[in-house]
Design a protein around this motif. Structure first.
Motif, PDB file in Angstrom:
ATOM      1  N   MET A 142      73.430   3.097  64.619  1.00 61.62           N
ATOM      2  CA  MET A 142      74.616   2.719  65.402  1.00 61.62           C
ATOM      3  C   MET A 142      75.552   1.878  64.550  1.00 61.62           C
ATOM      4  SD  MET A 142      74.846   0.593  69.002  1.00 61.62           S
ATOM      5  CE  MET A 142      74.257  -0.936  68.284  1.00 61.62           C
ATOM      6  N   ALA A 143      76.819   2.279  64.482  1.00 59.83           N
ATOM      7  CA  ALA A 143      77.803   1.536  63.699  1.00 59.83           C
ATOM      8  C   ALA A 143      78.040   0.162  64.320  1.00 59.83           C
ATOM      9  CB  ALA A 143      79.108   2.314  63.622  1.00 59.83           C
ATOM     10  N   GLU A 144      77.989  -0.863  63.494  1.00 61.12           N
ATOM     11  CA  GLU A 144      78.164  -2.233  63.990  1.00 61.12           C
ATOM     12  C   GLU A 144      79.632  -2.576  64.238  1.00 61.12           C
ATOM     13  OE1 GLU A 144      74.290  -4.343  61.949  1.00 61.12           O
ATOM     14  OE2 GLU A 144      76.065  -3.974  60.713  1.00 61.12           O
ATOM     15  N   ILE A 145      80.524  -1.796  63.675  1.00 59.53           N
ATOM     16  CA  ILE A 145      81.957  -1.905  63.946  1.00 59.53           C
ATOM     17  C   ILE A 145      82.479  -0.509  64.263  1.00 59.53           C
ATOM     18  CG2 ILE A 145      84.240  -2.479  63.046  1.00 59.53           C
ATOM     19  CD1 ILE A 145      82.618  -4.960  63.354  1.00 59.53           C
ATOM     20  N   LEU A 146      83.082  -0.353  65.431  1.00 58.88           N
ATOM     21  CA  LEU A 146      83.717   0.918  65.781  1.00 58.88           C
ATOM     22  C   LEU A 146      85.190   0.837  65.403  1.00 58.88           C
ATOM     23  CD1 LEU A 146      82.146   1.535  69.311  1.00 58.88           C
ATOM     24  CD2 LEU A 146      81.285   2.241  67.062  1.00 58.88           C
ATOM     25  N   PHE A 147      85.737   1.942  64.896  1.00 62.76           N
ATOM     26  CA  PHE A 147      87.112   1.946  64.416  1.00 62.76           C
ATOM     27  C   PHE A 147      87.780   3.250  64.813  1.00 62.76           C
ATOM     28  CE2 PHE A 147      90.347   2.687  61.087  1.00 62.76           C
ATOM     29  CZ  PHE A 147      91.048   1.490  61.146  1.00 62.76           C
ATOM     30  N   GLU A 148      88.935   3.129  65.467  1.00 60.94           N
ATOM     31  CA  GLU A 148      89.669   4.311  65.909  1.00 60.94           C
ATOM     32  C   GLU A 148      91.156   3.990  65.847  1.00 60.94           C
ATOM     33  OE1 GLU A 148      90.176   7.069  69.962  1.00 60.94           O
ATOM     34  OE2 GLU A 148      88.956   5.253  69.982  1.00 60.94           O
ATOM     35  N   ASN A 181      97.845   6.347  68.680  1.00 58.39           N
ATOM     36  CA  ASN A 181      99.217   5.934  69.038  1.00 58.39           C
ATOM     37  C   ASN A 181      99.684   4.712  68.260  1.00 58.39           C
ATOM     38  OD1 ASN A 181      99.613   8.004  70.921  1.00 58.39           O
ATOM     39  ND2 ASN A 181      98.696   6.809  72.571  1.00 58.39           N
ATOM     40  N   GLY A 182      99.342   4.678  66.974  1.00 56.63           N
ATOM     41  CA  GLY A 182      99.801   3.588  66.122  1.00 56.63           C
ATOM     42  C   GLY A 182      98.982   2.322  66.228  1.00 56.63           C
ATOM     43  N   ILE A 183      97.895   2.345  66.985  1.00 57.32           N
ATOM     44  CA  ILE A 183      97.055   1.160  67.188  1.00 57.32           C
ATOM     45  C   ILE A 183      95.694   1.387  66.546  1.00 57.32           C
ATOM     46  CG2 ILE A 183      96.004  -0.400  68.877  1.00 57.32           C
ATOM     47  CD1 ILE A 183      98.081   0.754  70.906  1.00 57.32           C
ATOM     48  N   ALA A 184      95.241   0.412  65.774  1.00 58.81           N
ATOM     49  CA  ALA A 184      93.878   0.430  65.251  1.00 58.81           C
ATOM     50  C   ALA A 184      92.996  -0.342  66.223  1.00 58.81           C
ATOM     51  CB  ALA A 184      93.823  -0.193  63.866  1.00 58.81           C
ATOM     52  N   PHE A 185      92.040   0.339  66.812  1.00 55.95           N
ATOM     53  CA  PHE A 185      91.100  -0.286  67.743  1.00 55.95           C
ATOM     54  C   PHE A 185      89.815  -0.628  66.988  1.00 55.95           C
ATOM     55  CE2 PHE A 185      93.868   2.261  70.445  1.00 55.95           C
ATOM     56  CZ  PHE A 185      94.141   1.381  71.491  1.00 55.95           C
ATOM     57  N   ILE A 186      89.536  -1.909  66.878  1.00 47.92           N
ATOM     58  CA  ILE A 186      88.323  -2.394  66.222  1.00 47.92           C
ATOM     59  C   ILE A 186      87.422  -2.990  67.297  1.00 47.92           C
ATOM     60  CG2 ILE A 186      87.358  -4.061  64.601  1.00 47.92           C
ATOM     61  CD1 ILE A 186      89.927  -3.863  62.980  1.00 47.92           C
ATOM     62  N   THR A 187      86.214  -2.453  67.424  1.00 45.28           N
ATOM     63  CA  THR A 187      85.276  -2.946  68.432  1.00 45.28           C
ATOM     64  C   THR A 187      84.037  -3.497  67.761  1.00 45.28           C
ATOM     65  OG1 THR A 187      86.061  -1.267  70.010  1.00 45.28           O
ATOM     66  CG2 THR A 187      83.971  -2.359  70.503  1.00 45.28           C
ATOM     67  N   LEU A 188      83.747  -4.765  67.989  1.00 45.50           N
ATOM     68  CA  LEU A 188      82.514  -5.377  67.501  1.00 45.50           C
ATOM     69  C   LEU A 188      81.374  -4.760  68.305  1.00 45.50           C
ATOM     70  CD1 LEU A 188      83.779  -9.093  67.458  1.00 45.50           C
ATOM     71  CD2 LEU A 188      84.130  -7.285  65.751  1.00 45.50           C
ATOM     72  N   ASN A 189      80.359  -4.226  67.622  1.00 45.59           N
ATOM     73  CA  ASN A 189      79.427  -3.337  68.320  1.00 45.59           C
ATOM     74  C   ASN A 189      77.955  -3.671  68.062  1.00 45.59           C
ATOM     75  OD1 ASN A 189      78.918  -1.084  70.023  1.00 45.59           O
ATOM     76  ND2 ASN A 189      78.508   0.189  68.215  1.00 45.59           N
ATOM     77  N   MET A 217      77.522  -6.303  59.237  1.00 49.01           N
ATOM     78  CA  MET A 217      78.616  -6.192  60.205  1.00 49.01           C
ATOM     79  C   MET A 217      79.872  -6.889  59.677  1.00 49.01           C
ATOM     80  SD  MET A 217      78.562  -7.482  64.145  1.00 49.01           S
ATOM     81  CE  MET A 217      80.010  -7.489  65.204  1.00 49.01           C
ATOM     82  N   ALA A 218      79.705  -8.064  59.081  1.00 48.25           N
ATOM     83  CA  ALA A 218      80.858  -8.809  58.558  1.00 48.25           C
ATOM     84  C   ALA A 218      81.540  -8.042  57.428  1.00 48.25           C
ATOM     85  CB  ALA A 218      80.421 -10.190  58.080  1.00 48.25           C
ATOM     86  N   LEU A 219      80.750  -7.447  56.539  1.00 53.22           N
ATOM     87  CA  LEU A 219      81.340  -6.687  55.434  1.00 53.22           C
ATOM     88  C   LEU A 219      82.038  -5.426  55.943  1.00 53.22           C
ATOM     89  CD1 LEU A 219      78.540  -7.056  52.722  1.00 53.22           C
ATOM     90  CD2 LEU A 219      80.630  -8.407  53.019  1.00 53.22           C
ATOM     91  N   LEU A 220      81.483  -4.802  56.972  1.00 54.15           N
ATOM     92  CA  LEU A 220      82.121  -3.633  57.569  1.00 54.15           C
ATOM     93  C   LEU A 220      83.415  -4.028  58.271  1.00 54.15           C
ATOM     94  CD1 LEU A 220      81.945  -0.605  58.071  1.00 54.15           C
ATOM     95  CD2 LEU A 220      80.538  -1.078  60.086  1.00 54.15           C
ATOM     96  N   MET A 221      83.420  -5.185  58.912  1.00 52.78           N
ATOM     97  CA  MET A 221      84.650  -5.690  59.548  1.00 52.78           C
ATOM     98  C   MET A 221      85.746  -5.879  58.504  1.00 52.78           C
ATOM     99  SD  MET A 221      86.081  -6.687  62.376  1.00 52.78           S
ATOM    100  CE  MET A 221      87.183  -7.879  63.162  1.00 52.78           C
TER     101      MET A 221
END
Length: 257
Positions: A1-7, A10-18, A30-34
């Motif tokens: 499971m990815a510890e940071i989700l990224f999508e 519409n011009g927005i980067a959604f970063i989810t701590l996971n 997780m910190a390095l992936l962030m």
């Protein structure tokens, strides 16, 4: 499971701590992936960044199990290599960064939120400078951002006592921008960030630069910087579009250029 989700949408980067089972507490990977995902947000197609947490919490800060692990990075590396670069990257991004605090934000998690340009929260969320509870001092920029947001006295008390601050209290003391009702939080927060993404991105970046500079410049220096940045803003296509839309009495369509 990815510890940071990224999508990107519409011009927005959604970063989810996971790491929801750990209230999204950070470990080293997780910190390095962030950091990697924040670097990716320098893409010109991204006009706003949205940071939130998976599950019930926003972020519980550092995973203390990693601190106690003899094979872990140790306290002498955690700030320098894990958290400090995250704070710096958020501050250096030339676009708005919004923290959408969906639940508890504690320790470094609270201060990562406060390092963002705008903080909105679920009305049931809370903010805790939890460091003194385990014999530490606030880090991740907390001693810089919090007193500038709410004043020296309140910041000192919250940091020494480790009191829990509700989202409503945080709004009232100027710690965060707005709290949304729980049932409408995600929808309202995403509408808010889409509004920012539709605005003149370069002008917003210059606003961010000017406010950051105002923390350490005198009035004359700030007036000079405003002049420099205003000339840059006036040279953008979005300025021309904004003026034409105003004259033509229509809604402007900004492209971020």
């Amino acid at each position: 499971m990815a510890e940071i989700l990224f999508e990107v949408n519409n011009g927005i980067a959604f970063i989810t701590l996971n790491r929801p089972d750990k209230l999204n507490a950070f470990n080293r990977s997780m910190a390095l992936l962030m950091q990697e995902k924040l670097h990716a947000c320098n893409n010109s197609d991204i006009r706003c960044v949205y940071i939130t947490g998976a599950g019930k919490g926003f972020c519980a800060g550092q995973d203390l199990e990693e601190v106690l692990d003899h094979n872990g990075p140790g306290m002498n590396r955690i700030l320098k290599e894990q958290f400090n670069p995250i704070i710096t990257l958020i501050q250096q991004l030339e676009k708005p960064v919004v923290a959408a605090v969906n639940g508890v934000a504690a320790g470094a998690g609270a201060n990562i939120a406060l390092a963002c340009d705008i903080v909105v929260a679920n009305e049931q969320a809370s903010f805790i400078q939890a460091f003194s509870k385990i014999g530490l001092i606030p880090d991740s920029g907390g001693t810089y951002f919090l007193p500038r947001l709410i004043g020296y006295q309140k910041a000192m008390a919250l940091m020494m006592l480790g009191d829990k601050v509700s989202a409503t209290e945080a709004v009232n003391m100027g710690m965060i921008y707005k709290a949304f009702p729980t049932g409408d939080f995600e929808n309202a927060a995403k509408q808010f960030v889409q509004q920012l993404a539709n605005m003149p991105t370069q002008a917003l970046a210059y606003i961010k630069q000017a406010l950051q500079a105002s923390m350490h410049q005198n009035l004359n220096q700030q007036l000079e910087l405003e002049d420099v940045l205003q000339q840059k803003a006036a040279a953008t296509n979005d300025f021309k579009e904004g003026v034409n839309a105003f004259i033509q009495k229509r809604t402007p369509i900004f492209t971020g250029n």
